[in-house]
Structures are given as structure tokens and as C-alpha cells.
Motif scaffolding. Structure first.
Motif, PDB file in Angstrom:
ATOM      1  N   VAL A 281       0.832  -1.206   0.000  1.00 36.69           N
ATOM      2  CA  VAL A 281       0.000   0.000   0.000  1.00 36.69           C
ATOM      3  C   VAL A 281       0.867   1.256   0.000  1.00 36.69           C
ATOM      4  O   VAL A 281       0.507   2.282  -0.615  1.00 36.69           O
ATOM      5  N   ASP A 282       2.020   1.203   0.658  1.00 38.91           N
ATOM      6  CA  ASP A 282       2.903   2.370   0.688  1.00 38.91           C
ATOM      7  C   ASP A 282       3.552   2.605  -0.669  1.00 38.91           C
ATOM      8  O   ASP A 282       3.697   3.752  -1.107  1.00 38.91           O
ATOM      9  N   VAL A 283       3.945   1.538  -1.344  1.00 42.13           N
ATOM     10  CA  VAL A 283       4.499   1.681  -2.698  1.00 42.13           C
ATOM     11  C   VAL A 283       3.428   2.244  -3.630  1.00 42.13           C
ATOM     12  O   VAL A 283       3.702   3.135  -4.450  1.00 42.13           O
ATOM     13  N   ALA A 284       2.203   1.741  -3.496  1.00 45.00           N
ATOM     14  CA  ALA A 284       1.108   2.212  -4.349  1.00 45.00           C
ATOM     15  C   ALA A 284       0.842   3.697  -4.140  1.00 45.00           C
ATOM     16  O   ALA A 284       0.520   4.417  -5.096  1.00 45.00           O
TER      17      ALA A 284
ATOM     18  N   ARG B 252       3.074  14.164   0.659  1.00 41.36           N
ATOM     19  CA  ARG B 252       3.015  13.010   1.553  1.00 41.36           C
ATOM     20  C   ARG B 252       4.234  13.021   2.461  1.00 41.36           C
ATOM     21  O   ARG B 252       5.264  13.633   2.140  1.00 41.36           O
ATOM     22  N   VAL B 253       4.113  12.338   3.588  1.00 42.09           N
ATOM     23  CA  VAL B 253       5.233  12.182   4.511  1.00 42.09           C
ATOM     24  C   VAL B 253       5.780  10.774   4.368  1.00 42.09           C
ATOM     25  O   VAL B 253       5.023   9.794   4.379  1.00 42.09           O
ATOM     26  N   VAL B 254       7.089  10.673   4.215  1.00 36.44           N
ATOM     27  CA  VAL B 254       7.771   9.379   4.168  1.00 36.44           C
ATOM     28  C   VAL B 254       8.667   9.289   5.397  1.00 36.44           C
ATOM     29  O   VAL B 254       9.502  10.173   5.633  1.00 36.44           O
TER      30      VAL B 254
ATOM     31  N   SER C 161       2.607   8.244   4.087  1.00 35.76           N
ATOM     32  CA  SER C 161       1.315   8.724   4.588  1.00 35.76           C
ATOM     33  C   SER C 161       0.321   8.953   3.460  1.00 35.76           C
ATOM     34  O   SER C 161       0.673   9.001   2.263  1.00 35.76           O
ATOM     35  N   GLU C 162      -0.927   9.148   3.836  1.00 41.13           N
ATOM     36  CA  GLU C 162      -1.918   9.702   2.915  1.00 41.13           C
ATOM     37  C   GLU C 162      -1.504  11.142   2.580  1.00 41.13           C
ATOM     38  O   GLU C 162      -0.698  11.746   3.294  1.00 41.13           O
ATOM     39  N   PRO C 163      -2.047  11.723   1.503  1.00 40.44           N
ATOM     40  CA  PRO C 163      -1.723  13.127   1.215  1.00 40.44           C
ATOM     41  C   PRO C 163      -2.085  14.031   2.386  1.00 40.44           C
ATOM     42  O   PRO C 163      -3.146  13.873   3.001  1.00 40.44           O
ATOM     43  N   VAL C 164      -1.199  14.960   2.703  1.00 42.55           N
ATOM     44  CA  VAL C 164      -1.466  15.939   3.752  1.00 42.55           C
ATOM     45  C   VAL C 164      -2.353  17.028   3.170  1.00 42.55           C
ATOM     46  O   VAL C 164      -2.104  17.533   2.068  1.00 42.55           O
ATOM     47  N   GLU C 165      -3.394  17.385   3.920  1.00 39.84           N
ATOM     48  CA  GLU C 165      -4.362  18.375   3.430  1.00 39.84           C
ATOM     49  C   GLU C 165      -4.076  19.748   4.027  1.00 39.84           C
ATOM     50  O   GLU C 165      -3.644  19.869   5.171  1.00 39.84           O
ATOM     51  N   GLY C 166      -4.344  20.786   3.238  1.00 39.89           N
ATOM     52  CA  GLY C 166      -4.173  22.153   3.714  1.00 39.89           C
ATOM     53  C   GLY C 166      -4.127  23.114   2.545  1.00 39.89           C
ATOM     54  O   GLY C 166      -3.819  22.715   1.410  1.00 39.89           O
ATOM     55  N   GLU C 167      -4.419  24.382   2.820  1.00 39.32           N
ATOM     56  CA  GLU C 167      -4.453  25.389   1.767  1.00 39.32           C
ATOM     57  C   GLU C 167      -3.331  26.412   1.883  1.00 39.32           C
ATOM     58  O   GLU C 167      -3.213  27.284   1.035  1.00 39.32           O
TER      59      GLU C 167
ATOM     60  N   VAL D  31       2.331  13.924  11.387  1.00 39.21           N
ATOM     61  CA  VAL D  31       2.817  12.599  10.971  1.00 39.21           C
ATOM     62  C   VAL D  31       4.206  12.345  11.548  1.00 39.21           C
ATOM     63  O   VAL D  31       4.514  11.235  12.013  1.00 39.21           O
ATOM     64  N   PHE D  32       5.060  13.360  11.533  1.00 38.35           N
ATOM     65  CA  PHE D  32       6.378  13.217  12.165  1.00 38.35           C
ATOM     66  C   PHE D  32       6.218  12.811  13.628  1.00 38.35           C
ATOM     67  O   PHE D  32       6.918  11.924  14.117  1.00 38.35           O
TER      68      PHE D  32
END
Length: 274
Positions: free
Chosen positions: A92-95, A220-222, A236-242, A254-255
Motif C-alpha cells: 500500500v505504501d508503494v502504491a 506526503r510524509v515518508v 502517509s496519505e496526502p497531507v491536506e491544507g491550503e 505525521v512526524f
């Protein structure tokens, strides 16, 4: 031959198994010493997690630090099979990486955990084109590290490269994986964000959010941590924010989770919190 050149010449020839053995032998003795850098790490970990690190974690921290440095010196000589065999990563992380690269593009924010160079080398061996930024170290170290990272398949810009954000944005649009360390601000132009659960702020780099917003890429955070003889990579999933501030606050969350679970792999040998 000066010390830097000698260390580089010897370190780049040390096989992984020997490097791991050196780390296991040296770390217990080093953990008993009074080391200001390790004391600073312990203070940062206690603030970050609410728990003082144990003597065992102090030993594992030093073992991880030695392994990371020796691995980074020699990675350009590792075979693809050895790189892939040393990584533990879920499908899932590679995907997640491939989905973002195939879609809007990808900026990966990484902390100084585990072996971030190895994560880049692994991505390169998986067929991803990797680019990053590094501080311009003195005594020829920047040039040596850049050459070594090119050998791993990672292209490097210096942090003071003119128009570096534009260049990274172009890299995103070209389908390259932009990897940026972000739990420490190298430019003095970072952003203060809360570190969850600590009641404290931390200065993080704004670069990942800036490039993601400018390019339209996923952010994303790795994170990586040592897991026995292997290095585990999590995405991670995409981080959301504007805004830069919202995005980097999400990155810090996430860190914080990763550091809470694996403080001995957080190789931040300095005081972090304001």
C-alpha cells in the motif's frame, strides 16, 4: 590524506554487514559516555513524546546513527538486489508513491529518521527519478555527498541554489519524486508549527509545502526506521491544507506519530523545540 578524505575512502568500502556489526559493537560503550549531542536528543525526545528515553533507547539511537552514516557512505556500491532486500515496505505504501507520481505529482517530506538517503536510493532502484536538496557543507563535504547521492540515483541541489523552488516545481511536472527533509529548518526562513501533545512549537522547513502548493502535487510524509536488520519505509496519505502553515502542521503531526513510535530512529542530535 586529511581526516574527511580518509573517513570517506574507508567508509565507502565497508559492506553493510560489517557496518551493522560495527554499530552493534560501538553503540553500547558510546551510550555510557556523556555526549552532549545525545543529551540534546534525549531532551527533544522527552518533549516530543512525553517520555524520557530509556538506556536501551539511548543505545539503539547510537546504533542507528552509526548504521545510517556507514550505510550512506557505501550506498552507491550496493547492488539493486541488496537495496531491495534490505527494505521492508508494504504494498500500500508503494502504491501511494506510484499513484501520486502518476497523477498530480509528488513531494515527499521526510524527518531525520532511520536512513533517509537509503529511502531515496530504494526509490531510485524502484524506477523512480529522485531529486532532493542538501545544505552546502564545508571542507568539500557537500561535493562528496552530492557525488555519493548521484551514485545512489539521487540528484541534489544545494539549498542556496538560485530559483530552487522553480527547479523543484519543474521536476514535479517532469514526474520526478521530490524528497525534502523538513523536521529542521536549514534556511532560517522556516515556519513554526505545533508539535502535537508537547505544547511546544518547532521550526520546520517550508519547502515541501511551498513546492507542493506551487506545483499542485500531492504532499506526503515518508518516514523510515530500523526494524531489526532491515529499514522499514512508511508513506502517509496526502497531507491536506491550503497554506504553507496548514500543510506543514499536518506534516508535523505525521512526524510526531513516527517519533512517538520509534524515538530511537529519530537522529536529531540537537535541541529542537522553541
Amino acid at each position: 590524506m586529511d581526516t574527511v578524505a580518509l573517513t570517506w575512502a574507508v567508509g565507502r568500502r565497508i559492506p553493510r554487514r560489517v557496518a551493522d556489526l560495527v554499530a552493534r559493537i560501538v553503540a553500547p560503550a558510546a551510550a555510557l559516555m556523556s555526549l552532549p549531542a545525545v543529551d540534546a536528543w534525549a531532551e527533544s525526545v522527552e518533549i516530543a513524546t512525553g517520555r524520557a528515553p530509556t538506556p536501551r533507547q539511548r543505545r539503539l539511537l547510537l546504533q542507528a546513527w552509526i548504521r545510517n552514516n556507514l550505510w550512506s557512505l557505501s550506498l552507491a556500491r550496493w547492488s539493486t538486489d541488496e537495496v531491495l532486500a534490505t527494505v521492508a515496505v508494504d504494498d500500500v505504501d508503494v502504491a501511494r508513491l506510484r499513484d501520486s507520481l502518476a497523477g498530480p505529482g509528488l513531494v515527499a517530506a521526510l524527518p531525520h529518521m532511520g536512513s533517509w538517503d537509503f529511502a531515496g536510493a530504494w526509490a531510485s532502484r524502484m524506477g523512480m527519478s529522485v531529486v532532493s536538496v542538501a545544505e552546502r557543507l564545508p571542507r568539500g563535504l557537500y561535493e562528496r555527498f552530492s557525488e555519493a547521492r548521484r551514485g545512489m540515483g539521487i540528484d541534489i541541489y544545494p539549498v542556496d541554489q538560485p530559483d530552487v523552488v522553480r527547479l523543484l516545481t519543474d521536476d514535479v511536472h517532469a514526474g520526478r519524486l521530490v524528497c525534502l527533509l523538513a523536521d529542521r529548518d536549514l534556511s532560517s526562513r522556516g515556519v513554526l508549527v505545533p508539535w502535537p501533545g508537547s505544547g511546544r512549537d518547532v521550526a520546520v522547513a517550508r519547502g515541501p509545502a511551498h513546492v507542493a502548493l506551487r506545483s499542485g502535487a500531492d504532499l506526503r510524509v515518508v518516514t523510515t526506521h530500523f526494524d531489526g536488520p532491515r529499514l522499514r519505509i512508511e508513506v502517509s496519505e496526502p497531507v491536506e491544507g491550503e497554506s504553507v502553515e496548514e500543510l506543514m502542521a499536518g506534516v508535523a503531526r505525521v512526524f510526531a506519530d513516527a517519533v512517538s513510535r520509534h524515538p530511537e530512529s529519530w537522529l536529531m542530535l540537537r535541541r529542537v523545540f522553541r
